[in-house]
Design a protein around this motif. Sequence first.
Motif, mmCIF file in Angstrom:
data_model
loop_
_atom_site.group_PDB
_atom_site.id
_atom_site.type_symbol
_atom_site.label_atom_id
_atom_site.label_comp_id
_atom_site.label_asym_id
_atom_site.label_seq_id
_atom_site.Cartn_x
_atom_site.Cartn_y
_atom_site.Cartn_z
ATOM 1 N N PRO A 20 30.428 73.810 35.195
ATOM 2 C CA PRO A 20 29.047 73.376 35.447
ATOM 3 C C PRO A 20 28.980 71.966 36.028
ATOM 4 O O PRO A 20 27.951 71.558 36.557
ATOM 5 N N ARG A 21 30.084 71.221 35.936
ATOM 6 C CA ARG A 21 30.141 69.879 36.538
ATOM 7 C C ARG A 21 30.583 69.924 38.002
ATOM 8 O O ARG A 21 30.769 68.872 38.626
ATOM 9 N N GLY A 22 30.810 71.102 38.505
ATOM 10 C CA GLY A 22 31.249 71.238 39.899
ATOM 11 C C GLY A 22 32.535 70.468 40.138
ATOM 12 O O GLY A 22 33.411 70.429 39.271
ATOM 13 N N GLY B 154 33.849 67.136 37.709
ATOM 14 C CA GLY B 154 34.472 67.205 36.384
ATOM 15 C C GLY B 154 35.989 67.157 36.444
ATOM 16 O O GLY B 154 36.593 66.854 37.484
ATOM 17 N N ASN B 155 36.598 67.481 35.316
ATOM 18 C CA ASN B 155 38.064 67.436 35.192
ATOM 19 C C ASN B 155 38.735 68.525 36.028
ATOM 20 O O ASN B 155 39.748 68.281 36.691
ATOM 21 N N THR B 156 38.159 69.707 35.985
ATOM 22 C CA THR B 156 38.744 70.824 36.737
ATOM 23 C C THR B 156 38.668 70.532 38.230
ATOM 24 O O THR B 156 39.608 70.813 38.975
ATOM 25 N N SER C 48 38.688 76.953 36.585
ATOM 26 C CA SER C 48 37.705 76.947 35.487
ATOM 27 C C SER C 48 38.146 76.026 34.360
ATOM 28 O O SER C 48 39.340 75.921 34.075
ATOM 29 N N PRO C 49 37.174 75.410 33.692
ATOM 30 C CA PRO C 49 37.521 74.746 32.435
ATOM 31 C C PRO C 49 37.768 75.790 31.352
ATOM 32 O O PRO C 49 37.286 76.922 31.460
ATOM 33 N N ASN C 50 38.516 75.389 30.341
ATOM 34 C CA ASN C 50 38.714 76.224 29.162
ATOM 35 C C ASN C 50 37.452 76.123 28.300
ATOM 36 O O ASN C 50 37.118 75.056 27.805
ATOM 37 N N TYR C 51 36.764 77.233 28.181
ATOM 38 C CA TYR C 51 35.597 77.291 27.293
ATOM 39 C C TYR C 51 35.909 78.295 26.192
ATOM 40 O O TYR C 51 35.979 79.502 26.446
ATOM 41 N N ILE C 52 36.116 77.812 24.995
ATOM 42 C CA ILE C 52 36.410 78.655 23.820
ATOM 43 C C ILE C 52 37.550 79.642 24.144
ATOM 44 O O ILE C 52 37.395 80.875 24.049
ATOM 45 N N VAL C 53 38.654 79.052 24.573
ATOM 46 C CA VAL C 53 39.874 79.799 24.895
ATOM 47 C C VAL C 53 39.625 80.890 25.940
ATOM 48 O O VAL C 53 40.221 81.972 25.894
ATOM 49 N N GLU D 201 43.135 75.214 35.771
ATOM 50 C CA GLU D 201 42.372 75.136 34.517
ATOM 51 C C GLU D 201 42.525 73.746 33.915
ATOM 52 O O GLU D 201 43.565 73.109 34.076
ATOM 53 N N THR D 202 41.470 73.271 33.211
ATOM 54 C CA THR D 202 41.617 72.082 32.372
ATOM 55 C C THR D 202 40.963 72.342 31.020
ATOM 56 O O THR D 202 40.079 73.194 30.913
ATOM 57 N N SER D 203 41.420 71.595 30.031
ATOM 58 C CA SER D 203 40.903 71.786 28.670
ATOM 59 C C SER D 203 40.761 70.442 27.982
ATOM 60 O O SER D 203 41.312 69.434 28.438
ATOM 61 N N GLY D 204 40.048 70.482 26.842
ATOM 62 C CA GLY D 204 39.973 69.275 26.018
ATOM 63 C C GLY D 204 41.226 69.121 25.184
ATOM 64 O O GLY D 204 41.708 68.011 24.973
ATOM 65 N N GLY D 205 41.769 70.259 24.736
ATOM 66 C CA GLY D 205 42.875 70.156 23.776
ATOM 67 C C GLY D 205 44.049 71.088 23.971
ATOM 68 O O GLY D 205 45.021 71.007 23.212
ATOM 69 N N GLY D 206 43.984 72.017 24.938
ATOM 70 C CA GLY D 206 45.160 72.874 25.147
ATOM 71 C C GLY D 206 44.815 74.342 25.324
ATOM 72 O O GLY D 206 43.721 74.680 25.752
ATOM 73 N N GLU D 207 45.788 75.187 24.962
ATOM 74 C CA GLU D 207 45.737 76.641 25.212
ATOM 75 C C GLU D 207 45.473 76.914 26.694
ATOM 76 O O GLU D 207 44.800 77.872 27.071
ATOM 77 N N HIS E 26 45.474 69.736 29.497
ATOM 78 C CA HIS E 26 44.399 69.090 28.747
ATOM 79 C C HIS E 26 44.183 67.707 29.350
ATOM 80 O O HIS E 26 44.997 67.237 30.158
ATOM 81 N N THR E 27 43.098 67.102 28.973
ATOM 82 C CA THR E 27 42.711 65.825 29.587
ATOM 83 C C THR E 27 43.060 64.669 28.643
ATOM 84 O O THR E 27 43.312 64.866 27.459
ATOM 85 N N SER E 28 43.008 63.458 29.217
ATOM 86 C CA SER E 28 43.184 62.273 28.358
ATOM 87 C C SER E 28 41.997 61.328 28.544
ATOM 88 O O SER E 28 42.098 60.143 28.296
HETATM 89 C C1 FMN Z 1 31.212 74.889 25.840
HETATM 90 C C2 FMN Z 1 32.565 74.243 25.865
HETATM 91 C C3 FMN Z 1 33.635 74.884 25.282
HETATM 92 C C4 FMN Z 1 34.910 74.318 25.282
HETATM 93 N N1 FMN Z 1 35.939 74.975 24.684
HETATM 94 C C5 FMN Z 1 37.165 74.435 24.663
HETATM 95 C C6 FMN Z 1 38.251 75.094 24.015
HETATM 96 O O1 FMN Z 1 38.112 76.172 23.452
HETATM 97 N N2 FMN Z 1 39.466 74.502 24.044
HETATM 98 C C7 FMN Z 1 39.677 73.299 24.648
HETATM 99 O O2 FMN Z 1 40.795 72.815 24.627
HETATM 100 N N3 FMN Z 1 38.667 72.640 25.283
HETATM 101 C C8 FMN Z 1 37.419 73.172 25.316
HETATM 102 N N4 FMN Z 1 36.390 72.514 25.943
HETATM 103 C C9 FMN Z 1 36.651 71.281 26.691
HETATM 104 C C10 FMN Z 1 36.782 71.529 28.189
HETATM 105 O O3 FMN Z 1 37.677 72.606 28.444
HETATM 106 C C11 FMN Z 1 37.321 70.309 28.927
HETATM 107 O O4 FMN Z 1 36.527 69.192 28.663
HETATM 108 C C12 FMN Z 1 37.436 70.568 30.410
HETATM 109 O O5 FMN Z 1 38.333 69.661 30.980
HETATM 110 C C13 FMN Z 1 36.080 70.459 31.105
HETATM 111 O O6 FMN Z 1 36.263 70.635 32.480
HETATM 112 P P1 FMN Z 1 35.124 70.238 33.534
HETATM 113 O O7 FMN Z 1 34.930 68.757 33.424
HETATM 114 O O8 FMN Z 1 35.697 70.655 34.828
HETATM 115 O O9 FMN Z 1 33.908 71.021 33.159
HETATM 116 C C14 FMN Z 1 35.115 73.063 25.926
HETATM 117 C C15 FMN Z 1 34.015 72.413 26.521
HETATM 118 C C16 FMN Z 1 32.751 72.982 26.487
HETATM 119 C C17 FMN Z 1 31.587 72.281 27.145
#
Ligand code: FMN
Length: 223
Positions: free
Chosen positions: A10-12, A15-17, A83-88, A119-125, A151-153
């Motif tokens: 949604p950040r186009g 964002g991190n991705t 895509s970002p990782n959203y709930i795995v 893909e990017t994530s907050g914490g992994g998987e 994952h990001t820092s």
């Molecule tokens: C609704 C939502 C769900 C997320 N679920 C996860 C998750 O399950 N595991 C994880 O590691 N990060 C999760 N994140 C963090 C994002 O994956 C992470 O911040 C990602 O880099 C965002 O990318 P973007 O800036 O391109 O949108 C979630 C973030 C949001 C907003």
Amino acid sequence: MKIIAVIGSPRGMQGNTGRLLEEVLAGAGEAGADTEILSLATLNVKPCVACDVCHRTGVCHIKDDYEAIKEKLLACDGFILASPNYIVSISAQMKAFFDRCNGLIHCQTLEGKYAAVVETSGGGEDKFVLNYMERFAQLLGASSVGGVGSHTSGARTFPEEEALFAHAAQLGRELCRCIEEKRTFPNQQIFRDNIKARMMTLVEMMRDDWIFERDCWATKSTD
Ligand SMILES: Cc1cc2nc3c(=O)[nH]c(=O)nc-3n(C[C@H](O)[C@H](O)[C@H](O)COP(=O)(O)O)c2cc1C
């Protein structure tokens, strides 16, 4: 050589991705590709309503941007799914797009094209989500060249960023090389053959209703 990148954040590209995708696209650009970004944050792709109209006619009846994206996919040599990782899993925006591609899967429409995933994530998987997107590309009939995820820092920053960005650029170049060489991936062939057989059987079962898809397979078998 035309490469389309579909990004589901949604950040186009802000964002991190988007940041990681930039590096993949830079690699592809260096290797001579003409790249185009399609951001689902600004495009409108609604969820599938399971009406089956696409199976009957080849065209989705929902009036939004899906058909235009589809035309771009049909015309490209390779595509990138980011895509970002959203709930795995992937974001809801990306999932809506994947679901709308069901008719393309039934007809194995993207056979012969190549795909990479980001893909990017907050914490992994990360691997889990990358694998899912690679599987989707293969379901479409495309060959998957690989993926990059992390994952990001912090905002738009990553741990071991230099190595990650090098990997990302390498993936972009590799996507171009695979297109040029028409590389084959024997390890993906069994899966793709199974899907093809499954889709042919499904469409045959529905042949009186899914006219477009029946004709699609009839044309393929005479090619
Ligand atoms: C609704 C939502 C769900 C997320 N679920 C996860 C998750 O399950 N595991 C994880 O590691 N990060 C999760 N994140 C963090 C994002 O994956 C992470 O911040 C990602 O880099 C965002 O990318 P973007 O800036 O391109 O949108 C979630 C973030 C949001 C907003």
